[in-house]
Design an enzyme around this catalytic site. Structure first.
Site, PDB file in Angstrom:
ATOM      1  N   ALA A   1      -9.684   6.265   4.089  1.00 26.69           N
ATOM      2  CA  ALA A   1      -9.702   7.170   4.976  1.00 26.69           C
ATOM      3  C   ALA A   1     -11.026   8.205   5.040  1.00 26.69           C
ATOM      4  CB  ALA A   1      -8.628   8.277   4.551  1.00 26.69           C
ATOM      5  N   GLY A   2     -11.145   8.387   6.530  1.00 27.22           N
ATOM      6  CA  GLY A   2     -12.457   9.290   6.743  1.00 27.22           C
ATOM      7  C   GLY A   2     -13.584   8.398   6.963  1.00 27.22           C
TER       8      GLY A   2
ATOM      9  N   LYS B   1       0.907  -1.124  -0.082  1.00 30.57           N
ATOM     10  CA  LYS B   1      -0.055   0.096  -0.082  1.00 30.57           C
ATOM     11  C   LYS B   1       1.001   1.253   0.015  1.00 30.57           C
ATOM     12  CE  LYS B   1      -3.410   2.765   2.403  1.00 30.57           C
ATOM     13  NZ  LYS B   1      -3.884   3.070   3.735  1.00 30.57           N
TER      14      LYS B   1
ATOM     15  N   GLY C   1      -8.455   9.485   9.570  1.00 30.05           N
ATOM     16  CA  GLY C   1      -8.738   9.699  11.046  1.00 30.05           C
ATOM     17  C   GLY C   1      -9.938  10.935  11.431  1.00 30.05           C
TER      18      GLY C   1
ATOM     19  N   ASN D   1     -10.002   1.897   9.733  1.00 31.42           N
ATOM     20  CA  ASN D   1      -9.321   1.615  10.908  1.00 31.42           C
ATOM     21  C   ASN D   1      -9.681   2.246  12.251  1.00 31.42           C
ATOM     22  OD1 ASN D   1      -5.556   1.948  11.767  1.00 31.42           O
ATOM     23  ND2 ASN D   1      -7.153   0.787  12.739  1.00 31.42           N
ATOM     24  N   THR D   2      -9.480   3.690  12.232  1.00 33.95           N
ATOM     25  CA  THR D   2      -9.765   4.287  13.408  1.00 33.95           C
ATOM     26  C   THR D   2     -11.136   4.198  13.933  1.00 33.95           C
ATOM     27  OG1 THR D   2      -8.312   6.138  12.626  1.00 33.95           O
ATOM     28  CG2 THR D   2      -9.977   6.712  14.383  1.00 33.95           C
TER      29      THR D   2
END
Length: 259
Positions: free
Chosen positions: A182-183, A95, A156, A204-205
């Site tokens: 992301a986001g 990645k 995040g 993830n977050t």
């Protein structure tokens, strides 16, 4: 089924390994998510002593590990990190992440394209994290990337698909898989991405910092499944209110005529 390069996945939910309270909790949440592809930053890997507490649980689940170059600020640094990852994990998958901006972690489009071209020539399966730029995504496809990973909003931020209009164009114009990265802060964001036509999402977050990461992972799994079913079934096309003629789903005409 989702095919990227030489691998087929039954899950369209990809996950990360950062921010979990413990490696055990990380493994439990990832298992609950049903994810088959997990990303890990090379900067977290101790190449001398190994990271068995992080890597061993993932291997035991039979999950494909996708090392990333997070922390790289230039194409040169990213290529170096990718080569280390290939040696450390015996994988040619990478990645690609290059973000010199340490505050917002926005990807550098010029360095990303440069590194992607170099890595593809070296035989890597490259999945680049990039801005939601349709032109850039086309260029990344042209140099041989196996998929593109445009952001929904800053890493995040949990703000969801702030780039949805650009994501639609990317999905329409590219012939390689589109993974929204992301986001993604809520299961509803993931569902929306699949309904838009994205092939997968990376989360993830939102899972790692939840009060109950395992339960949140299950929620994301359900959302992804729902989004995929909705897309397969054929979503109703939204109609502009100025051109809309209301139609009752259960007309009363025949019922009233009976009297």
């Amino acid at each position: 089924m989702l095919k990227i390069a030489d691998t087929t996945f039954t899950s369209r939910l990809f996950t990360g390994t950062g921010k979990f309270a413990t490696p055990t909790l990380m493994a439990e949440a990832i298992k609950a998510s049903g994810s088959q592809l997990v990303t890990m930053a090379m900067k977290r890997v101790d190449l001398k002593n190994g990271n068995d507490d992080l890597i061993a649980p993932l291997k035991s689940l039979g999950i494909k590990l996708l090392p990333n170059t997070s922390g790289a600020k230039t194409a040169q640094e990213a290529v170096f990190a990718a080569r280390l990852a290939k040696e450390a994990f015996d994988t040619h998958w990478i990645k690609l992440e290059i973000h010199p901006d340490t505050k917002y972690l926005l990807p550098d489009p010029i360095e990303t394209l440069k590194a992607a071209e170099l890595l593809v020539k070296e035989g890597f399966v490259v999945l680049p994290y990039c801005s939601a730029d349709p032109v850039l995504c086309r260029r990344l496809e042209e140099v041989g990337c196996a998929a593109v990973m445009p952001l929904g909003s800053p890493i995040g931020s949990n703000q969801g698909l702030q780039t949805r209009d650009f994501l639609r164009i990317i999905i329409e114009q590219t012939s390689i898989p589109v993974v929204v990265d992301a986001g993604i802060g809520a299961p509803s964001h993931a569902l929306e991405a699949l309904e838009l036509g994205a092939d997968a999402v990376l989360v993830n977050t939102a899972i790692a910092v939840a009060k109950n990461p395992v339960l949140m992972a299950q929620a994301f799994k359900a959302a992804i499944d729902a989004g995929e079913l909705a897309r397969q079934s054929g979503l109703a096309v939204p109609t502009s209110i100025t051109h809309m003629q209301a139609q009752a789903s259960s007309p009363l005409t025949q019922y009233l005529e009976a009297f």
